[in-house]
Design an enzyme around this catalytic site. Structure first.
Site, PDB file in Angstrom:
ATOM      1  N   TYR A 140       0.849  -1.204   0.000  1.00 29.39           N
ATOM      2  CA  TYR A 140       0.000   0.000   0.000  1.00 29.39           C
ATOM      3  C   TYR A 140       0.886   1.255   0.000  1.00 29.39           C
ATOM      4  CZ  TYR A 140      -2.792   3.774   2.064  1.00 29.39           C
ATOM      5  OH  TYR A 140      -3.385   4.985   2.329  1.00 29.39           O
ATOM      6  N   LYS A 176     -15.371   1.302   6.899  1.00 31.26           N
ATOM      7  CA  LYS A 176     -14.025   0.754   6.696  1.00 31.26           C
ATOM      8  C   LYS A 176     -13.727  -0.458   7.574  1.00 31.26           C
ATOM      9  CE  LYS A 176     -10.600   3.574   5.842  1.00 31.26           C
ATOM     10  NZ  LYS A 176      -9.615   4.668   5.979  1.00 31.26           N
ATOM     11  N   TRP A 201       2.078  -3.006  23.749  1.00 23.39           N
ATOM     12  CA  TRP A 201       1.497  -2.656  25.026  1.00 23.39           C
ATOM     13  C   TRP A 201       0.852  -1.293  24.983  1.00 23.39           C
ATOM     14  CZ3 TRP A 201       0.832  -6.590  28.166  1.00 23.39           C
ATOM     15  CH2 TRP A 201       1.691  -7.680  28.039  1.00 23.39           C
TER      16      TRP A 201
END
Ligand SMILES: NC(=O)c1ccc[n+]([C@@H]2O[C@H](COP(=O)([O-])OP(=O)(O)OC[C@H]3O[C@@H](n4cnc5c(N)ncnc54)[C@H](O)[C@@H]3O)[C@@H](O)[C@H]2O)c1
Length: 312
Positions: A140, A176, A201
């Protein structure tokens, strides 16, 4: 009458842009070109313009507007799911689609503003400046990088500005699914009464920019001083844990995150835009901090009637 083409106009950014242009550019006629592969008509509630349901990479849509004078082209359409791995399809739809747009714009002598992405930077741990681009982590980001290279070869023939959007969020992104912003995902989980889920985390930091500032930058790019590629973010990153803190404050809750392993090796753990070039070339000044924008998004959109129609 000004004819303005907005590709990807049924999607998140494109629909917000099309509706903004309709409202603020009196007498303009907006032509959306979108093949509705993911998005839907609900994003265009209240739209008064034309819609051509077509893949920009096919070029057949150009016949439909061949005889029209076109005053500006906003090329927003793109495969936007960064987990899509079909490299040929990504390049064909994103890059060949853009090639058609550029040739069309030359024929019409119309300026082009197009959507690139912070994905062109790949892995970084400091503020991203435009000259740092070109090391994308996935196909992408690579397709966006090639689009920028291609645009440059048209600089002598066209007014053309590329915008590297950072993490955009706001009303109109619900279609989306998992590719919607992290802010949307976390907010919806928490509004439903669940604990927010995120990759371990939660210290990943992103430059989350509100759709309203993105639309202003996109429209403002038409009056750019020169052809360029420009970052569009807030200039400040926010961690996923900090987003949860902001959401807990707004929702008056105390939900703690659930952490799980990140399956994506190509994930961007840090993005933060240097926006000095955007200030200089298009006079861009974001009006919203990420925290202010989240508050408006939650109270004005995610909790309103809009949530069932177009907004979320
Ligand atoms: N939302 C973000 O955080 C973000 C960040 C960086 C860059 N961008 C870029 O901004 C643009 C808009 O993204 P978005 O968030 O609105 O995504 P989106 O998926 O909501 O919108 C993309 C729209 O383009 C249409 N489309 C896709 N490929 C097409 C093609 N070949 N022909 C015709 N229509 C096509 C889709 O149907 C959809 O309506 C994209 O170019 C994207 O790469 C978005």
């Amino acid at each position: 009458m000004k004819n303005i083409v907005v590709t990807g106009g049924a999607g998140f950014v494109g629909s917000n842009l099309a509706l903004y242009l309709q409202e603020h550019f009196q007498g303009s006629h907006i032509i959306v070109v979108d093949d509705f592969r993911k998005s839907g008509f609900k994003n265009l509630e209240g739209f008064k313009g034309d819609v051509i349901a077509s893949n920009v990479a096919d070029g057949e849509w150009i016949q439909t507007v061949k005889t029209k004078k076109i005053d500006a082209v906003f090329h927003i359409a793109s495969i936007t799911d960064t987990t899509v791995m079909d490299e040929k399809k990504m390049m064909r739809d994103n890059v060949d689609g853009f090639r058609n747009i550029l040739d069309f714009a030359v024929e019409k002598s119309a300026p082009v503003v197009y959507a690139s992405s912070a994905a062109v930077y790949g892995s970084f741990n400091r503020k991203m400046r435009e000259e740092d681009g070109g090391k994308p982590n996935n196909i992408y980001g690579f397709s966006k990088w090639v689009m920028e290279n291609l645009a440059e070869t048209y600089y002598s023939k066209l007014k053309i500005v590329g915008l590297r959007y950072f993490n955009v969020f706001g009303p109109g992104e619900y279609h989306k699914g998992l590719a919607a912003s992290m802010i949307y995902q976390l907010a919806i989980q928490m509004i439903k009464g669940n604990r927010p889920r995120m990759f371990k985390w939660g210290e990943q930091r992103r430059d989350f920019v509100y759709i309203k500032d993105v639309v202003s930058a996109t429209v403002g790019a038409l009056s750019a001083k020169e052809n360029a590629v420009i970052n569009v973010g807030t200039g400040k990153s926010t961690s996923f844990n900090e987003i949860v803190e902001i959401l807990n404050k707004i929702l008056n809750s105390g939900r703690k995150p659930v952490y799980f392993d990140n399956p994506y090796g190509f994930y961007q753990n840090f993005t933060e835009a240097d926006i000095s070039k955007a200030k200089d070339i298009i006079g861009y000044e974001p009006k919203y901090t990420t925290a202010l924008a989240i508050e408006e998004y939650i109270t004005k959109y995610l909790f309103s009637r809009d949530a069932e129609s177009r907004a979320v």
